[in-house]
Design a protein around this motif. Structure first.
Motif, PDB file in Angstrom:
ATOM      1  N   PRO A  98       0.832  -1.212   0.000  1.00 17.67           N
ATOM      2  CA  PRO A  98       0.000   0.000   0.000  1.00 17.67           C
ATOM      3  C   PRO A  98       0.865   1.260   0.000  1.00 17.67           C
ATOM      4  CG  PRO A  98       0.038  -0.977   2.191  1.00 17.67           C
ATOM      5  CD  PRO A  98       0.719  -1.952   1.270  1.00 17.67           C
ATOM      6  N   LEU A  99       0.414   2.256  -0.725  1.00 20.76           N
ATOM      7  CA  LEU A  99       1.138   3.527  -0.779  1.00 20.76           C
ATOM      8  C   LEU A  99       1.161   4.193   0.595  1.00 20.76           C
ATOM      9  CD1 LEU A  99       2.571   5.634  -2.591  1.00 20.76           C
ATOM     10  CD2 LEU A  99       0.327   6.662  -2.974  1.00 20.76           C
ATOM     11  N   ASN A 100       0.052   4.044   1.298  1.00 21.92           N
ATOM     12  CA  ASN A 100      -0.069   4.636   2.630  1.00 21.92           C
ATOM     13  C   ASN A 100       0.511   3.675   3.668  1.00 21.92           C
ATOM     14  OD1 ASN A 100      -0.770   6.212   4.792  1.00 21.92           O
ATOM     15  ND2 ASN A 100      -2.935   5.621   4.774  1.00 21.92           N
ATOM     16  N   ASN A 101       1.828   3.754   3.881  1.00 24.43           N
ATOM     17  CA  ASN A 101       2.489   2.876   4.849  1.00 24.43           C
ATOM     18  C   ASN A 101       3.466   3.699   5.689  1.00 24.43           C
ATOM     19  OD1 ASN A 101       5.331   2.680   3.744  1.00 24.43           O
ATOM     20  ND2 ASN A 101       4.214   1.930   1.952  1.00 24.43           N
ATOM     21  N   PRO A 102       3.931   3.153   6.819  1.00 24.03           N
ATOM     22  CA  PRO A 102       4.799   3.921   7.726  1.00 24.03           C
ATOM     23  C   PRO A 102       6.059   4.490   7.075  1.00 24.03           C
ATOM     24  CG  PRO A 102       4.010   1.943   8.810  1.00 24.03           C
ATOM     25  CD  PRO A 102       3.601   1.837   7.380  1.00 24.03           C
ATOM     26  N   ALA A 103       6.680   3.730   6.178  1.00 24.15           N
ATOM     27  CA  ALA A 103       7.911   4.198   5.530  1.00 24.15           C
ATOM     28  C   ALA A 103       7.647   5.443   4.690  1.00 24.15           C
ATOM     29  CB  ALA A 103       8.514   3.087   4.668  1.00 24.15           C
ATOM     30  N   ASN A 104       6.597   5.388   3.872  1.00 25.21           N
ATOM     31  CA  ASN A 104       6.251   6.539   3.038  1.00 25.21           C
ATOM     32  C   ASN A 104       5.782   7.722   3.869  1.00 25.21           C
ATOM     33  OD1 ASN A 104       6.921   5.185   0.712  1.00 25.21           O
ATOM     34  ND2 ASN A 104       4.818   4.665   0.163  1.00 25.21           N
ATOM     35  N   ALA A 126      14.363  15.427  11.211  1.00 26.38           N
ATOM     36  CA  ALA A 126      14.124  15.130   9.795  1.00 26.38           C
ATOM     37  C   ALA A 126      15.151  14.123   9.277  1.00 26.38           C
ATOM     38  CB  ALA A 126      14.177  16.420   8.971  1.00 26.38           C
ATOM     39  N   SER A 127      16.404  14.282   9.676  1.00 24.26           N
ATOM     40  CA  SER A 127      17.457  13.360   9.246  1.00 24.26           C
ATOM     41  C   SER A 127      17.219  11.965   9.804  1.00 24.26           C
ATOM     42  CB  SER A 127      18.829  13.866   9.710  1.00 24.26           C
ATOM     43  OG  SER A 127      19.130  15.111   9.114  1.00 24.26           O
ATOM     44  N   ALA A 128      16.711  11.885  11.025  1.00 22.04           N
ATOM     45  CA  ALA A 128      16.437  10.579  11.642  1.00 22.04           C
ATOM     46  C   ALA A 128      15.376   9.814  10.864  1.00 22.04           C
ATOM     47  CB  ALA A 128      16.001  10.768  13.089  1.00 22.04           C
ATOM     48  N   THR A 129      14.421  10.532  10.274  1.00 19.28           N
ATOM     49  CA  THR A 129      13.383   9.853   9.494  1.00 19.28           C
ATOM     50  C   THR A 129      13.979   9.199   8.258  1.00 19.28           C
ATOM     51  OG1 THR A 129      12.783  11.789   8.136  1.00 19.28           O
ATOM     52  CG2 THR A 129      11.639  11.527  10.243  1.00 19.28           C
ATOM     53  N   LEU A 181       6.909   8.535   6.835  1.00 19.48           N
ATOM     54  CA  LEU A 181       8.113   9.185   7.362  1.00 19.48           C
ATOM     55  C   LEU A 181       8.804  10.018   6.288  1.00 19.48           C
ATOM     56  CD1 LEU A 181       9.622   6.367   9.605  1.00 19.48           C
ATOM     57  CD2 LEU A 181       8.707   8.563  10.361  1.00 19.48           C
ATOM     58  N   THR A 182       8.805   9.512   5.055  1.00 22.54           N
ATOM     59  CA  THR A 182       9.379  10.283   3.943  1.00 22.54           C
ATOM     60  C   THR A 182       8.601  11.572   3.743  1.00 22.54           C
ATOM     61  OG1 THR A 182      10.106   8.247   2.826  1.00 22.54           O
ATOM     62  CG2 THR A 182       9.954  10.240   1.490  1.00 22.54           C
ATOM     63  N   GLY A 192       8.312   5.679  -2.747  1.00 23.25           N
ATOM     64  CA  GLY A 192       9.449   5.737  -1.837  1.00 23.25           C
ATOM     65  C   GLY A 192      10.777   5.815  -2.565  1.00 23.25           C
ATOM     66  N   LYS A 193      10.899   5.048  -3.653  1.00 18.92           N
ATOM     67  CA  LYS A 193      12.143   5.042  -4.416  1.00 18.92           C
ATOM     68  C   LYS A 193      12.463   6.416  -4.997  1.00 18.92           C
ATOM     69  CE  LYS A 193      11.932   0.187  -5.871  1.00 18.92           C
ATOM     70  NZ  LYS A 193      11.748  -0.722  -7.045  1.00 18.92           N
TER      71      LYS A 193
END
Length: 196
Positions: free
Chosen positions: A13-19, A57-60, A21-22, A78-79
């Protein structure tokens, strides 16, 4: 021998924790810029807030990559968005430091040329393969973040000189890894097109 059904890979899913944070990092970039401008690099309190914003921001950046790989949440968004967010954050920080005479423009220019050049290289070979982040690349990122944070924080003399040492180290690793990424991109392209 029985034929087992081939299961399609689970869609991410596009809506995920990694995205997410980005996206947070992208939003924090203009916030960080405003904080630095408000501080004028002269007000200690505002400089601290700007520095902490930059560090969060850098930590994310480290967190979103780890989450994406660990939980298989890598997406096309994300890529593309992750490296753009990274370059926007460090790039704006370097430009601001130079604009306020805390960092020589030639250092900012060299680092930005390398950063955006490597990003362009990644897109140049993306249809043939991915240039993975190397240990040198991760060290480069860590040194850049440390150096920028040191310049942003109102560090008293003579300890402020540590920022210069960190930035010189960051610049050297940035250039060395830049050459390595160019060689990797050329090898990937040649192998894919049958020229290597």
């Amino acid at each position: 021998m029985t034929d087992e059904p081939v299961t399609a890979p689970r869609p991410v899913p596009l809506n995920n924790p990694a995205n997410l944070l980005t996206a947070v990092r992208i939003v924090l970039v203009p916030v960080f810029v405003v904080l630095v401008v408000v501080s004028g690099m002269t007000e200690p309190g505002w400089r601290m807030v700007a520095c902490l914003t930059f560090c969060v921001a850098s930590a994310t950046d480290f967190a979103d990559g780890w989450i994406a790989r660990r939980y298989h949440l890598v997406t096309s968004f994300g890529k593309v968005a992750d490296p753009i967010a990274d370059k926007a954050l460090t790039g704006s920080a370097l430009v601001l430091l130079s604009a306020y005479d805390r960092l020589s423009w030639w250092i900012t220019g060299l680092i930005l040329l390398r950063e955006w050049g490597v990003t362009a290289l990644r897109f140049w070979v993306i249809r043939y393969g991915i240039i993975p982040a190397s240990r040198g690349g991760k060290l480069k990122t860590a040194l850049q973040i440390a150096a920028i944070a040191w310049f942003l924080w109102p560090v008293p003399e003579p300890f402020d000189a540590v920022g210069t040492v960190l930035m010189v180290a960051a610049l050297l690793i940035t250039m060395i890894t830049g050459v390595d990424y160019v060689l990797q991109a050329v090898r990937i392209r040649r192998k894919a097109t049958g020229r290597g």
